[in-house]
Design a protein around this motif. Structure first.
Motif, PDB file in Angstrom:
ATOM      1  N   PHE A   1       0.852  -1.193   0.000  1.00 25.60           N
ATOM      2  CA  PHE A   1       0.000   0.000   0.000  1.00 25.60           C
ATOM      3  C   PHE A   1       0.885   1.240   0.000  1.00 25.60           C
ATOM      4  N   LYS A   2       0.740   2.078  -1.041  1.00 24.10           N
ATOM      5  CA  LYS A   2       1.562   3.280  -1.203  1.00 24.10           C
ATOM      6  C   LYS A   2       0.683   4.526  -1.208  1.00 24.10           C
ATOM      7  N   TRP A   3       1.012   5.477  -0.340  1.00 24.04           N
ATOM      8  CA  TRP A   3       0.321   6.766  -0.320  1.00 24.04           C
ATOM      9  C   TRP A   3      -1.198   6.597  -0.199  1.00 24.04           C
ATOM     10  N   CYS A   4      -1.596   5.675   0.642  1.00 28.22           N
ATOM     11  CA  CYS A   4      -3.025   5.424   0.864  1.00 28.22           C
ATOM     12  C   CYS A   4      -3.478   6.133   2.141  1.00 28.22           C
ATOM     13  N   THR A   5      -4.767   6.027   2.456  1.00 25.48           N
ATOM     14  CA  THR A   5      -5.303   6.510   3.724  1.00 25.48           C
ATOM     15  C   THR A   5      -6.167   5.422   4.342  1.00 25.48           C
ATOM     16  N   ILE A   6      -6.146   5.348   5.661  1.00 25.73           N
ATOM     17  CA  ILE A   6      -6.999   4.410   6.388  1.00 25.73           C
ATOM     18  C   ILE A   6      -7.786   5.199   7.421  1.00 25.73           C
ATOM     19  N   SER A   7      -9.114   5.114   7.349  1.00 23.65           N
ATOM     20  CA  SER A   7      -9.963   5.845   8.286  1.00 23.65           C
ATOM     21  C   SER A   7     -11.287   5.100   8.429  1.00 23.65           C
ATOM     22  N   GLY A   8     -12.221   5.699   9.189  1.00 25.72           N
ATOM     23  CA  GLY A   8     -13.530   5.095   9.368  1.00 25.72           C
ATOM     24  C   GLY A   8     -13.932   5.034  10.823  1.00 25.72           C
TER      25      GLY A   8
END
Length: 331
Positions: A229-236
């Motif tokens: 995973f490159k330059w991703c975002t994880i939220s929620g």
């Protein structure tokens, strides 16, 4: 998820088929365009009918343009339907939706629950949503939105929506760019050798706490598979681990990814691979956000050298032969 015996059988079949995949004649250009429109005025009203119209053993890029609408059908791209570009009007306006799940009244299991399945090599999807409409808030069960078996498959600005086992990144080399992936448990899982670039990863609320973003199934030291995973975002809204080790050599790497506070401090869960912590490759590098704090991480998280890291974050990890450049250009 797939049962081990079934997967071992399929791996051998996949190796046999992939060696005989057709070679493109008109790479990087579209030979034919098919239009699907629920309201009429196109060539078909059904996506599956459009796919079936592509000649078997196709070796010329064929675009299937799917007009805006909710297409309530299961879609299956057979291994003989290579060189297909499936294009929507936008992930917010064009979607394929179905609601099968593991153990439903029709006797379906994880293997057959998928809304969308692709066995074909050289497949591209753009600006379309794959959704499993089963609601797993109170009772999580495998319910796959998209199952990807084919080698050299790319997804651009697509959405994958579900609860458990949303995206089955099963086999082959895959590239996901600008995609949105939503779920709770193991919602990116499989044996794929894949790069996820600038994707948005989101948990959804469920009674299960916490969840798991990934469950990668690398089987042995010589297996090239892994999720990067490159330059991703994880939220929620749901707390989550970054992943759990489905198989003993599981490999997942997060690079320069923003992590919100939902990440469980330990980061990773050993699951089925207790005792194999030394050969599991779970790693993070250059990540940001409150969830990227490494101080509470499991002691067996890998620390990759710059040279080791470069091997995985470079596009050559999945594409040493130029198959991405040989695809028709995005428009």
């Amino acid at each position: 998820m797939l049962q081990l015996r079934w997967l071992v059988l399929f791996l051998s079949v996949f190796s046999f088929v992939s060696l005989r995949a057709p070679v493109a004649i008109a790479a990087a250009s579209i030979a034919r365009t098919i239009v699907v429109n629920l309201e009429g005025g196109g060539d078909f009203k059904s996506i599956q009918q459009a796919i079936e119209s592509v000649p078997d053993n196709n070796n010329k890029w064929t675009k299937i343009h799917v007009a805006a609408g909710v297409y309530r059908e299961k879609v299956n791209v057979k291994s003989t339907k290579s060189y297909v570009v499936l294009e929507g009007d936008g992930a917010q306006t064009t979607s394929i939706e179905w609601g099968d799940y593991n153990g439903d009244s029709s006797g379906h299991d994880t293997n057959t629950s998928a809304t969308f399945t692709s066995y074909a090599s050289n497949f591209v999807a753009k600006r379309i949503t794959f959704k499993n409409t089963y609601n797993g808030f109170a009772k999580l069960t495998p319910a796959v939105a998209a199952w990807i078996f084919g080698d050299k498959s790319a997804f651009y600005y697509c959405s994958f929506i579900g609860f458990q086992d949303t995206l089955a990144d099963t086999l082959g080399r895959h590239y996901f760019k600008g995609c949105y992936i939503e779920g709770v448990t193991d919602f990116i899982f499989g044996y794929g050798q894949s790069i996820y670039e600038r994707c948005k990863i989101s948990t959804v609320k469920s009674l299960e706490k916490p969840g798991y973003v990934t469950a990668q199934g690398r089987n042995n030291a010589s297996d090239n598979s892994g999720f990067v995973f490159k330059w991703c975002t994880i939220s929620g809204p749901q707390a989550t681990y970054l992943g759990r080790a489905w198989k003993h050599y599981s490999r997942v790497i997060f690079y320069h990814t923003f992590m919100s506070a939902i990440i469980v401090p330990e980061g990773w869960y050993i699951w089925f691979s207790k005792g194999y912590e030394g050969v599991v490759t779970f790693a993070e590098s250059g990540c940001t956000g409150p969830g990227s704090d490494l101080s509470g991480r499991v002691t067996w998280e890998k620390q990759l050298s710059d040279d080791e890291l470069k091997k995985f974050i470079d596009i050559s990890y999945i594409d040493g032969e130029g198959w991405l450049e040989a695809q028709p250009p995005l428009d």
